[in-house]
Design a protein around this motif. Sequence first.
Motif, PDB file in Angstrom:
ATOM      1  N   PHE A 189      78.052 -82.709 121.257  1.00 27.87           N
ATOM      2  CA  PHE A 189      78.991 -81.845 120.556  1.00 27.87           C
ATOM      3  C   PHE A 189      78.763 -80.402 121.003  1.00 27.87           C
ATOM      4  CE2 PHE A 189      78.500 -85.573 117.804  1.00 27.87           C
ATOM      5  CZ  PHE A 189      79.822 -85.992 117.799  1.00 27.87           C
ATOM      6  N   ALA A 190      79.608 -79.945 121.919  1.00 25.11           N
ATOM      7  CA  ALA A 190      79.485 -78.611 122.493  1.00 25.11           C
ATOM      8  C   ALA A 190      80.173 -77.597 121.591  1.00 25.11           C
ATOM      9  CB  ALA A 190      80.105 -78.584 123.889  1.00 25.11           C
ATOM     10  N   PRO A 191      79.488 -76.527 121.209  1.00 20.83           N
ATOM     11  CA  PRO A 191      80.095 -75.578 120.269  1.00 20.83           C
ATOM     12  C   PRO A 191      81.135 -74.656 120.882  1.00 20.83           C
ATOM     13  CG  PRO A 191      77.882 -74.876 120.843  1.00 20.83           C
ATOM     14  CD  PRO A 191      78.069 -76.227 121.475  1.00 20.83           C
ATOM     15  N   ARG A 208      81.617 -88.137 127.232  1.00 18.61           N
ATOM     16  CA  ARG A 208      80.495 -88.005 126.293  1.00 18.61           C
ATOM     17  C   ARG A 208      80.423 -86.611 125.683  1.00 18.61           C
ATOM     18  NH1 ARG A 208      75.695 -90.094 130.055  1.00 18.61           N
ATOM     19  NH2 ARG A 208      74.485 -88.838 128.572  1.00 18.61           N
ATOM     20  N   ILE A 209      81.488 -85.806 125.818  1.00 17.41           N
ATOM     21  CA  ILE A 209      81.450 -84.413 125.369  1.00 17.41           C
ATOM     22  C   ILE A 209      82.642 -84.132 124.452  1.00 17.41           C
ATOM     23  CG2 ILE A 209      81.356 -81.997 126.079  1.00 17.41           C
ATOM     24  CD1 ILE A 209      80.532 -82.995 128.893  1.00 17.41           C
ATOM     25  N   TRP A 210      82.362 -83.482 123.317  1.00 21.17           N
ATOM     26  CA  TRP A 210      83.408 -83.025 122.406  1.00 21.17           C
ATOM     27  C   TRP A 210      83.238 -81.535 122.139  1.00 21.17           C
ATOM     28  CZ3 TRP A 210      81.757 -87.811 122.713  1.00 21.17           C
ATOM     29  CH2 TRP A 210      82.696 -88.841 122.630  1.00 21.17           C
ATOM     30  N   LEU A 211      84.317 -80.797 122.226  1.00 18.70           N
ATOM     31  CA  LEU A 211      84.310 -79.377 121.894  1.00 18.70           C
ATOM     32  C   LEU A 211      84.517 -79.245 120.391  1.00 18.70           C
ATOM     33  CD1 LEU A 211      84.203 -76.468 122.811  1.00 18.70           C
ATOM     34  CD2 LEU A 211      86.625 -76.596 123.396  1.00 18.70           C
ATOM     35  N   SER A 212      83.466 -78.869 119.671  1.00 25.53           N
ATOM     36  CA  SER A 212      83.464 -79.018 118.213  1.00 25.53           C
ATOM     37  C   SER A 212      83.377 -77.723 117.431  1.00 25.53           C
ATOM     38  CB  SER A 212      82.274 -79.902 117.803  1.00 25.53           C
ATOM     39  OG  SER A 212      81.057 -79.276 118.154  1.00 25.53           O
ATOM     40  N   GLY A 213      82.962 -76.617 118.057  1.00 24.78           N
ATOM     41  CA  GLY A 213      82.554 -75.467 117.255  1.00 24.78           C
ATOM     42  C   GLY A 213      81.144 -75.682 116.749  1.00 24.78           C
ATOM     43  N   ASN A 214      80.598 -74.693 116.075  1.00 23.22           N
ATOM     44  CA  ASN A 214      79.215 -74.762 115.618  1.00 23.22           C
ATOM     45  C   ASN A 214      79.148 -74.940 114.108  1.00 23.22           C
ATOM     46  OD1 ASN A 214      76.368 -74.123 115.010  1.00 23.22           O
ATOM     47  ND2 ASN A 214      76.300 -73.469 117.146  1.00 23.22           N
ATOM     48  N   THR A 215      78.375 -75.907 113.675  1.00 21.38           N
ATOM     49  CA  THR A 215      78.273 -76.217 112.247  1.00 21.38           C
ATOM     50  C   THR A 215      77.609 -75.110 111.442  1.00 21.38           C
ATOM     51  OG1 THR A 215      76.218 -77.414 112.707  1.00 21.38           O
ATOM     52  CG2 THR A 215      78.251 -78.712 112.602  1.00 21.38           C
ATOM     53  N   TYR A 398      82.588 -69.167 117.661  1.00 15.99           N
ATOM     54  CA  TYR A 398      81.743 -70.325 117.362  1.00 15.99           C
ATOM     55  C   TYR A 398      82.380 -71.294 116.360  1.00 15.99           C
ATOM     56  CZ  TYR A 398      78.487 -67.104 119.551  1.00 15.99           C
ATOM     57  OH  TYR A 398      77.892 -66.222 120.424  1.00 15.99           O
ATOM     58  N   GLY A 399      83.649 -71.086 116.051  1.00 15.81           N
ATOM     59  CA  GLY A 399      84.332 -72.021 115.175  1.00 15.81           C
ATOM     60  C   GLY A 399      84.823 -71.378 113.901  1.00 15.81           C
ATOM     61  N   TYR A 400      85.513 -72.189 113.098  1.00  9.87           N
ATOM     62  CA  TYR A 400      86.215 -71.685 111.932  1.00  9.87           C
ATOM     63  C   TYR A 400      85.731 -72.326 110.634  1.00  9.87           C
ATOM     64  CZ  TYR A 400      89.266 -69.856 115.516  1.00  9.87           C
ATOM     65  OH  TYR A 400      89.750 -69.192 116.618  1.00  9.87           O
ATOM     66  N   GLY A 401      84.614 -73.029 110.663  1.00  9.41           N
ATOM     67  CA  GLY A 401      84.076 -73.580 109.435  1.00  9.41           C
ATOM     68  C   GLY A 401      84.432 -75.024 109.177  1.00  9.41           C
ATOM     69  N   SER A 446      89.850 -74.874 119.525  1.00  9.88           N
ATOM     70  CA  SER A 446      89.900 -73.602 120.214  1.00  9.88           C
ATOM     71  C   SER A 446      90.656 -73.749 121.515  1.00  9.88           C
ATOM     72  CB  SER A 446      88.474 -73.112 120.503  1.00  9.88           C
ATOM     73  OG  SER A 446      88.468 -71.917 121.248  1.00  9.88           O
ATOM     74  N   SER A 447      91.075 -72.630 122.070  1.00 10.22           N
ATOM     75  CA  SER A 447      91.710 -72.660 123.378  1.00 10.22           C
ATOM     76  C   SER A 447      90.760 -73.240 124.408  1.00 10.22           C
ATOM     77  CB  SER A 447      92.089 -71.224 123.786  1.00 10.22           C
ATOM     78  OG  SER A 447      92.404 -71.164 125.140  1.00 10.22           O
TER      79      SER A 447
END
Length: 777
Positions: A189-191, A208-215, A398-401, A446-447
Amino acid sequence: MRVRHGSQVSLLALVILAVGTFLVNSTLRLGTDFRSSKYALTCSVAVIVGTRPEVIKVAPVVKRLIERGTSVCIVNTNQQHVMVTSALKRFQLDSVDMSLISGNIYAEGPAAIAGHIMLSLNRFMQQVSPQVVIVQGDTTTAMVGSIAAFYNNITVAHVEAGLRTYDFQNPFPEEFHRRVVAVPSLLNFAPTPRARRALLAENIPSSRIWLSGNTVVDALFDSLSKPIPAAATALLQRIAGVHPKGRLVLVTMHRRESFEAHMEDMCDGVLDLLTQVPDAVVLLPVHTNPRVQATVKHKFGEGQKRLIICDPLEADIFPFILKEATLILTDSGGVQEEAVSLGKALLVMRAATERPEGVEVGNAVVSGRSKEKIASLSVKILTDKAEFDRMSQTHYPYGYGNSSVLITDVILSHMKNGKPTSAPMSAGPHEGGGDKDPAEKQKSWSSHQDPAQRGPLHPAPHVQSHASLLPAPAASRGGQGGGADLVVVLTVFGRATLDLQMRMLQPQTAFKGRKTHVIIFQNGKHQNIDANATKWEERGIWGGSDVTVTFTHSTLETGYYGRFLAPLIVNSQPGAYWWIFDDDVIFGNRYLENCIRVVDSGSIAVRNGRFVGNKREVAPGMEAWHDNYQATWDDDIAYDFGGHIWAGRIEWLKLAWQNPPPTVAQSEDFWISAVLKAKANVGTKKPRCPKPPHPQADIENCACSMWAAMKRKYAIMGADVNVDNLRASTFVTIHDYYDFRPMPGIERKDHHDIHPPGPKQPFNLAGTFHEQCMWFT
């Protein structure tokens, strides 16, 4: 699910050899039986943690997994004994405590720590045999946990994968750890887009890769949505007592590569800062590592004027202190992400950072560890207003929550099907990689572009002011700038219902302990509400709730979309919630709380739901009034989109307007769901309204439409644009613009209980009963 991997084993082999050599001479007592009555462990997902940052960043995922009915074991290696135990308590997480690390092991270094962890984790994997092991970040615990899972053919899910400096000494040993973890991880899970590209460059398959944002952003916004803890209020008062008009500089340092000489230089830089900026007040929470504590004691002795030294801050206190800081100096990774997400000026006291996105959007500067550079850059930020303003804008690289929602979906899909039901992102035009599989070309939160290529995520970021250091009352929790926790927009258009809806807001339980801003948004000249609006602007009418009311009137009609900008015109807290109400709805006094629960699960909350048909239209049969019937539903219901009431997080609304609608004539209800699904993986749900004997059966949790909704007046844009007949065409335009993908038929469960004609249940509004509802399903 059992997996085997055959790629990139050379780096992994080196680690296995090093750890294995240590274990040959280990004298650990490893007789723990995890199947004994003392533990009696069985779980589908094991989450391995050993440090406080790991707990903070996996807690949102654990919460989502448990909500989805998954059995989860949290295994604590105690790499940071005191701090990890405190963090687990803060997030109310029970763990299997391995009690592996003691003070003398710290002195022996990372190899000793790794050796002590490996054999017990291996025994746990063999005896409990989970389907998936989750590790987070780049700690020794994460590295060893991934190896132990690999040895036992268990799927490894790596949260926060792909961060790189390409320098094994900076940070040491974390850069090595995270390179190792990527090799056996099946779910990476790449942020950020940069992290994803780093994994692709190391020949990790895109499947094997997902663009996830950061928890960490999930955890940050969750913490700030709660009332401020008394301990945080007390600390802010203590800071204010040092200098009533001072500006808070928050300092954290703990990295191994900074020990001794470098850390002494960092301390000297802080002392020079205090000398040159007379209104600076420094707060330094000291890490529990003995070497850090020894250096701080040596450099600062019993303390300095305008310098407060304290123990590490609890996980529920730190976000509130961070929010009030004017400047942050840190060598931490997670603090970088949190500071940028709050729009803070940030000095990174490291030789290099694996989180350059904060630098690229303008919040952060990498200072290195020399006292001269730390002092000079800090002084410039605090004395040059233009520089401070430039570095104090809010960005969300880093993401939106809602990263934990995507991660949970992928893990559960893997457990159920052996592979995720939706493919991860392919390498887009700005990411390289050359993937050609069209099934992988899906949108993400994200873009696809790197932040440096696509510019700021928001067109008009909020500029934070200097922190006052004066804490808000605990009851209101309003923070810097008096920002709201809840923003509620009531639409005034064709129906004279304002007073009724304000009376429904008055007793809302969600207002307790939160600062609320209500916006009365009048669209056009169809009603005269001046006197009514003035009455509700009186703060005393709201009793003990901290409610501010703003009346805004646009005599030029703004159609259906203008009100969706209204929540952004007021100052709000990070993680704040917004609502937009049509003028034809009725809702109980716990309805807003019900919506918050849905939003916290990663979906916008709506009053009614709709599915999209295969002809790019509202699915047939979905627009039917149930006259003289009542409807109840025991669970939240997922839809493609919905309307009449909308609720979400402010960050989501900002993101939506960063990707504005292709038409503003009509179909705003579809637009908000389509854009958030495409850009942030945010779903749409109708909050539950269960019937007895369900434990949450309470009409005050529910909402319905008035009889007056049958009489509809179409809104226009400007002076002469008629939108009466544009629903079908605007719907198709939005559908195609965002490449909308409707819910699969098997997931469409519009599970209402329709009750036959008879006495209807009225809403209790401030002690009185209102007219009967017409339930819209």
